[in-house]
Design a protein around this motif. Sequence first.
Motif, short mmCIF file in Angstrom:
data_model
loop_
_atom_site.label_atom_id
_atom_site.label_comp_id
_atom_site.label_asym_id
_atom_site.label_seq_id
_atom_site.Cartn_x
_atom_site.Cartn_y
_atom_site.Cartn_z
N ILE A 146 0.88 -1.17 0.00
CA ILE A 146 0.00 0.00 0.00
C ILE A 146 0.92 1.22 0.00
O ILE A 146 1.75 1.37 0.90
CB ILE A 146 -0.92 0.03 1.24
N ASP A 147 0.80 2.05 -1.02
CA ASP A 147 1.68 3.21 -1.19
C ASP A 147 0.92 4.51 -0.98
O ASP A 147 -0.29 4.57 -1.12
CB ASP A 147 2.29 3.22 -2.60
N GLY A 148 1.67 5.57 -0.69
CA GLY A 148 1.09 6.92 -0.60
C GLY A 148 0.20 7.12 0.61
O GLY A 148 -0.77 7.85 0.54
N ILE A 149 0.55 6.52 1.72
CA ILE A 149 -0.27 6.65 2.94
C ILE A 149 0.03 7.98 3.62
O ILE A 149 1.18 8.30 3.90
CB ILE A 149 0.00 5.49 3.91
N ASP A 150 -1.01 8.75 3.87
CA ASP A 150 -0.91 9.98 4.66
C ASP A 150 -1.87 9.85 5.84
O ASP A 150 -3.04 9.51 5.65
CB ASP A 150 -1.30 11.20 3.84
N ILE A 151 -1.36 10.12 7.03
CA ILE A 151 -2.18 10.02 8.24
C ILE A 151 -2.02 11.31 9.04
O ILE A 151 -0.90 11.77 9.25
CB ILE A 151 -1.77 8.81 9.12
N ALA A 152 -3.13 11.86 9.47
CA ALA A 152 -3.13 13.01 10.37
C ALA A 152 -3.99 12.65 11.58
O ALA A 152 -5.20 12.52 11.47
CB ALA A 152 -3.69 14.25 9.67
N LEU A 153 -3.34 12.45 12.69
CA LEU A 153 -4.01 12.10 13.94
C LEU A 153 -3.78 13.25 14.91
O LEU A 153 -2.66 13.42 15.41
CB LEU A 153 -3.43 10.79 14.49
N PRO A 154 -4.81 14.08 15.17
CA PRO A 154 -4.60 15.28 16.00
C PRO A 154 -4.18 14.97 17.43
O PRO A 154 -3.41 15.71 18.03
CB PRO A 154 -5.95 15.99 15.98
N SER A 155 -4.69 13.88 17.98
CA SER A 155 -4.32 13.48 19.34
C SER A 155 -4.74 12.03 19.55
O SER A 155 -5.52 11.48 18.78
CB SER A 155 -4.99 14.38 20.39
N LEU A 156 -4.18 11.44 20.58
CA LEU A 156 -4.51 10.05 20.91
C LEU A 156 -4.48 9.91 22.41
O LEU A 156 -3.56 10.39 23.07
CB LEU A 156 -3.50 9.09 20.27
N SER A 157 -5.50 9.25 22.94
CA SER A 157 -5.57 8.99 24.37
C SER A 157 -6.26 7.65 24.57
O SER A 157 -7.19 7.31 23.83
CB SER A 157 -6.38 10.08 25.07
N PRO A 158 -5.80 6.87 25.54
CA PRO A 158 -6.43 5.57 25.79
C PRO A 158 -7.90 5.69 26.22
O PRO A 158 -8.64 4.73 26.15
CB PRO A 158 -5.60 4.97 26.92
N THR A 159 -8.32 6.89 26.62
CA THR A 159 -9.68 7.05 27.17
C THR A 159 -10.66 7.72 26.21
O THR A 159 -11.82 7.86 26.55
CB THR A 159 -9.63 7.86 28.47
N THR A 160 -10.19 8.16 25.03
CA THR A 160 -11.10 8.84 24.10
C THR A 160 -11.09 8.16 22.74
O THR A 160 -10.09 7.57 22.34
CB THR A 160 -10.70 10.33 23.93
#
Length: 167
Positions: A146-160
Amino acid sequence: LAAILAAVLLVLLLVAGWLLQPQRAGGFLLKQLGNSLGLEISASTIDYRLRGTPQLLLHDVVVHRPGDPTPLLRAERVFVSLPWRTIRARGDDLTVQRVELDAPVLDVPALQRWLATRPPSETRIPTLRDGLRIVRGRIANDDWSIDGIDIALPSLSPTTPVNTKLR
């Protein structure tokens, strides 16, 4: 006595200056991180900042399991920003300020070989305060990719819940 004290202080300052050069200190950090994960991590250039929120910037990163010729991860650029409390916690606190990867290539078979050598452990989800950004990523398997992957994850928390953009 003052001359001896001054000489010792001068030697300590020279040693500290030598050790705090980005390539030396960064190389030491990558070696320690790699040893803790059972991996070899290298980068062509290493830069870091300790003022404010500590940051590490690596170029041409290669991560592989010792003895395995295929890297499980390559990346043009890796940027990691960690709060001081995370560094002082030594793994007890998994809070990361921000992670960025430019053109990472994840080799699935090499990753699976490495994971098979890891002892069983509890799954812990880190907290990413300012998120994760991946551009021009690639996931490669033996017969597909799989090519050309763009990911934007503003934040990460185990509780949300996760709210991300994947392209």
